[in-house]
Write an enzyme that holds these catalytic residues in place. Sequence first.
Site, mmCIF file in Angstrom:
data_model
loop_
_atom_site.group_PDB
_atom_site.id
_atom_site.type_symbol
_atom_site.label_atom_id
_atom_site.label_comp_id
_atom_site.label_asym_id
_atom_site.label_seq_id
_atom_site.Cartn_x
_atom_site.Cartn_y
_atom_site.Cartn_z
ATOM 1 N N HIS A 134 1.847 -31.966 -67.784
ATOM 2 C CA HIS A 134 2.927 -31.941 -68.775
ATOM 3 C C HIS A 134 3.455 -33.340 -69.043
ATOM 4 C CE1 HIS A 134 4.964 -31.814 -64.858
ATOM 5 N NE2 HIS A 134 6.042 -32.317 -65.453
ATOM 6 N N ASP A 136 7.179 -34.901 -69.755
ATOM 7 C CA ASP A 136 8.547 -34.442 -69.510
ATOM 8 C C ASP A 136 9.313 -34.191 -70.811
ATOM 9 O OD1 ASP A 136 8.428 -34.418 -66.739
ATOM 10 O OD2 ASP A 136 9.091 -36.498 -66.544
ATOM 11 N N HIS A 284 1.588 -35.841 -66.395
ATOM 12 C CA HIS A 284 1.497 -35.896 -64.938
ATOM 13 C C HIS A 284 1.468 -34.492 -64.347
ATOM 14 C CE1 HIS A 284 5.810 -35.999 -65.935
ATOM 15 N NE2 HIS A 284 6.034 -35.391 -64.783
ATOM 16 N N ARG A 299 14.687 -37.976 -59.327
ATOM 17 C CA ARG A 299 14.139 -38.539 -60.560
ATOM 18 C C ARG A 299 15.267 -38.903 -61.516
ATOM 19 N NH1 ARG A 299 11.018 -34.450 -64.184
ATOM 20 N NH2 ARG A 299 13.096 -34.176 -65.088
#
Length: 308
Positions: A134, A136, A284, A299
């Site tokens: 995907h 983000d 990723h 994150r």
Amino acid sequence: MSEVVASQDRPLQLPDRGLKSGPRIVRRLPEGVEPQPYTLFTVKPLGPIIGAEIEGVDLRSPVTPELQKELNRALLEWKVIFFRNQHITSEQQRAFAQLWGELETHPFLPAGDSEEVVRFAKNENAVGRENSWHSDVSWRLNPALGAVLRLIEVPEAGGDTLWADMGAAYDNLPDEVKQRIDSLTAIHDFTHVFGVRLPEDQLAVKQIEFPAAEHPVVRTHPETGRKTLYVNPNFTVRIVGLDVEESEKLLQYLFLQAQIPEYQVRFRWEANSIAFWDNRATQHYAASDYYPSPRIAERVAIVGDRPY
């Protein structure tokens, strides 16, 4: 295996099994760009086109404008850069990411010590669910520019993250496929990922707040000018202007491209390692192979621009 055929009169005919073996021409830099030396740190490539460790930078120290500029060039050229042995706090992580722009908050993921920090705490009661390719928040009108991920606790083995260079993925598509998709757009929606556990009334509110976004199937990187394939199986639901069957067949073929190892780098985490990736150029995949061991990460994402 059937040939790829483009026609104005009939749907694109794709290879029967999606991917062909044989040579893949991969390049790290946009066409016409020559590599330049780095002067403020050492770059240790982890692959020929994507992924490099940055050595000689301590993120506890202030990042000068000159260092930020050179790190940004490394990010653009390697798409994901890694730092090891960085004993920084969440606040320092936020400060580093903020050098690249406004920080994003995520409406569906658990926060850390501030709303800009997403905390992924996995253990025997919370399994990893990020194990699909995907980009983000592609369901946002302005998806993230990039993200800085810091691992606080790592399993003894497993829990690697993989990134794929979607510029290389686009470059190696058959010309007929490129011609077909260059002008297409697709719908991206959070609903079938983050909406499945929301009560119906809350889902309706979130769908108003975050309506489905229409983005080009092939986006142009705003800094490098490189074309990158911009569809992903998590959030891309259909291609505009195609019937359901043709849209799904083409999407499944395009989704496969991220799975080609020649376009990938795989990073083995250690505690206090950091990854900073360009969300405009990559997809990723976080391998979920460490259950029930704990894995804790934080994150911070940077607000991006509208894909074009």
